[in-house]
Structures are given as structure tokens and as C-alpha cells.
Design a protein around this motif. Structure first.
Motif, PDB file in Angstrom:
ATOM      1  N   GLU A 119       4.122   7.783   1.200  1.00 48.61           N
ATOM      2  CA  GLU A 119       2.997   7.977   0.299  1.00 48.61           C
ATOM      3  C   GLU A 119       2.363   6.622  -0.045  1.00 48.61           C
ATOM      4  OE1 GLU A 119       4.900   9.666  -3.045  1.00 48.61           O
ATOM      5  OE2 GLU A 119       5.645  11.414  -1.956  1.00 48.61           O
ATOM      6  N   ALA A 120       1.050   6.633  -0.196  1.00 44.88           N
ATOM      7  CA  ALA A 120       0.385   5.458  -0.754  1.00 44.88           C
ATOM      8  C   ALA A 120       0.590   5.460  -2.261  1.00 44.88           C
ATOM      9  CB  ALA A 120      -1.104   5.479  -0.429  1.00 44.88           C
ATOM     10  N   ALA A 168      -1.369   8.873   4.559  1.00 42.98           N
ATOM     11  CA  ALA A 168      -1.937   8.523   3.259  1.00 42.98           C
ATOM     12  C   ALA A 168      -3.431   8.844   3.166  1.00 42.98           C
ATOM     13  CB  ALA A 168      -1.707   7.040   2.970  1.00 42.98           C
ATOM     14  N   LEU A 212       0.826  -1.212   0.000  1.00 44.30           N
ATOM     15  CA  LEU A 212       0.000   0.000   0.000  1.00 44.30           C
ATOM     16  C   LEU A 212       0.859   1.261   0.000  1.00 44.30           C
ATOM     17  CD1 LEU A 212      -2.764  -0.920   2.618  1.00 44.30           C
ATOM     18  CD2 LEU A 212      -2.877  -1.125   0.128  1.00 44.30           C
ATOM     19  N   PHE A 213       1.996   1.209   0.711  1.00 42.33           N
ATOM     20  CA  PHE A 213       2.843   2.382   0.895  1.00 42.33           C
ATOM     21  C   PHE A 213       4.164   2.217   0.149  1.00 42.33           C
ATOM     22  CE2 PHE A 213       0.503   1.820   5.004  1.00 42.33           C
ATOM     23  CZ  PHE A 213      -0.461   2.795   4.752  1.00 42.33           C
ATOM     24  N   VAL A 241      -4.209   3.200  -4.675  1.00 40.08           N
ATOM     25  CA  VAL A 241      -4.674   2.625  -3.412  1.00 40.08           C
ATOM     26  C   VAL A 241      -6.036   3.159  -2.964  1.00 40.08           C
ATOM     27  CG1 VAL A 241      -4.186   2.509  -0.932  1.00 40.08           C
ATOM     28  CG2 VAL A 241      -2.413   1.913  -2.590  1.00 40.08           C
ATOM     29  N   ILE A 251      -6.067   7.094   4.366  1.00 42.86           N
ATOM     30  CA  ILE A 251      -6.894   5.930   4.008  1.00 42.86           C
ATOM     31  C   ILE A 251      -7.538   5.270   5.220  1.00 42.86           C
ATOM     32  CG2 ILE A 251      -5.628   5.467   1.879  1.00 42.86           C
ATOM     33  CD1 ILE A 251      -4.140   3.214   3.375  1.00 42.86           C
TER      34      ILE A 251
END
Length: 227
Positions: A99-100, A136, A14-15, A104, A138
Motif C-alpha cells: 500500500e502507498a 497503489a 512511498l510504499f 502519497v 499512482i
């Protein structure tokens, strides 16, 4: 059995773990770092992972923040930058602000709209993961963030993958486990999860007892696989 639960590795999946070194190199005054950052990013990540495996095998567990620092120290020394305390501090700070990957948020949103449970299962310590998730943006797209710190051993120990069923009460066959680490996806497949390997770098398949069910270039196809 239909997939009800989508579980994601965090770092590299994800990252973007290269973002810390890349962003540091773009800052004013760090022009001399620009030739070094790709090697630093690669060695940092490799040593970070190697130290988790070695600590799991030897039974000398520590949290992911410690192995992250240890991996960076090795990488900086390998590039002749071991004495740059300011650079070290800045790189570690940026690791809390990873950062994603661009796809994502939309990918997670599509899973939630389809009624899927979504969560992270990571070697990361809870505070590191919270920082990354918040940075991010999320957090509202995840049902939980599970850390190995609750069992005191790193992946690919089976007790780590047990955390998913213990938390969500789902059968292994209901889980789609997604990782950018081939060894992690393979171990999860051997555990009994349905798995997707996000092979962004086009690496060869790891030679392990089990193999991932699906290989992707990025995460955009995950909602379709989970449907």
C-alpha cells in the motif's frame, strides 16, 4: 536554483513496507502470526537493507527480489517460523501489493499540478516497482520509475544518483530527493541533491558525512518545500 524535479525512494517512502506482514496477520487462519508480525516486518526490512549494502561493498550484485527473499527467510527463522512455507509464500505475494502511505496520491498530484517532474529512484527491480506502482494506483502521477538494475549496484553508490541527471537533464541543485531512509537522504545530500528525510519513526540522525536539508514526519509538506 529552483527545484524542477522531485525524486522519491520507493520502499518505506512511498510504499508501506510493513503492510505485507500486517495484512497477512489480519487474514483468517493466521491468528498465530499476529504476535509475530511486527518483529517480522522490522527484521525483514533491516536484513533487506543490510544485504544490499553488503552486496554493493563486495561486488556480488543480485536483484532486489533476491535480497527481499533472503531478508524474509532470516526474519522468519529468527521468529521460529522458518518452516512455514505457506506463510513465506503469502508474505512474498503481499510484497508485490504494498500500500502507498495515505498522503502519497495527493502529494504527487500537487507536485504535478505545480509543474514538477516526479519519479522514483529505487533499489527495487523494475518488475517489483511496476507491481507496487500499479497496486497503489499512482502510475499517472509519475514521469518515470528508475531502478538500480540499470547500473548493477545498490544505493548509496553515486552511479545510482547519476541516473536522475542522465534521465531528466537537470542539475543536481534542481533536484529534491526524498527518502525515509536517513542514510539514503544523507548520501543524496552529499551527492549534491537537495534532500528531505521522511522520519516517520522518529529515529536519530545517522552519523554520516552529510545530513539531509529537511526532516519531516510524513510527505504532506513536500509540495511546499519544492515550491
Amino acid at each position: 536554483m529552483a527545484i524542477t524535479t522531485c525524486i522519491f525512494d520507493a520502499y518505506g517512502t512511498l510504499f508501506d513496507v510493513a503492510a505485507a506482514a500486517r495484512n497477512a496477520a489480519a487474514e483468517p487462519g493466521r491468528e498465530g502470526f499476529r504476535d509475530h508480525w511486527p518483529a517480522i516486518a522490522e527484521h525483514w526490512r533491516l536484513k533487506q537493507l543490510q544485504y544490499t549494502w553488503l552486496r554493493a561493498i563486495t561486488g556480488h550484485h543480485t536483484d532486489f527480489w533476491q535480497v527481499t527473499q533472503d531478508g524474509l527467510d532470516w526474519a522468519l527463522e529468527a521468529e521460529g517460523l522458518g518452516g512455514d512455507a505457506d506463510l513465506r509464500e503469502r508474505l512474498l505475494q503481499l510484497y508485490w501489493e504494498l500500500e502507498a502511505f495515505p498522503e502519497v496520491p495527493a502529494m504527487l498530484r500537487a507536485l504535478k499540478e505545480a509543474g514538477k517532474t516526479t519519479a522514483i529512484l529505487s533499489n527495487g527491480s523494475p518488475d517489483m516497482l511496476d507491481g507496487a506502482v500499479q497496486s497503489a494506483g499512482i502510475g499517472d502521477l509519475l514521469d518515470d520509475v528508475l531502478s538500480v538494475e540499470s547500473v548493477g549496484v545498490f544505493k548509496p553508490a553515486h552511479v545510482v544518483y547519476d541516473l536522475v541527471g542522465n534521465r531528466f537533464g537537470c542539475a543536481k541543485s534542481e533536484v529534491l530527493f526524498v527518502s525515509s531512509n536517513g542514510w539514503d537522504a544523507a548520501a543524496a545530500a552529499g551527492y549534491g541533491f537537495r534532500t528531505a528525510w521522511v522520519n516517520r519513526a522518529g529515529q536519530p540522525m545517522d552519523r554520516l558525512p552529510a545530513t539531509p536539508d529537511t526532516t519531516l514526519n510524513d510527505l504532506t509538506g513536500i509540495p511546499e518545500i519544492a515550491a
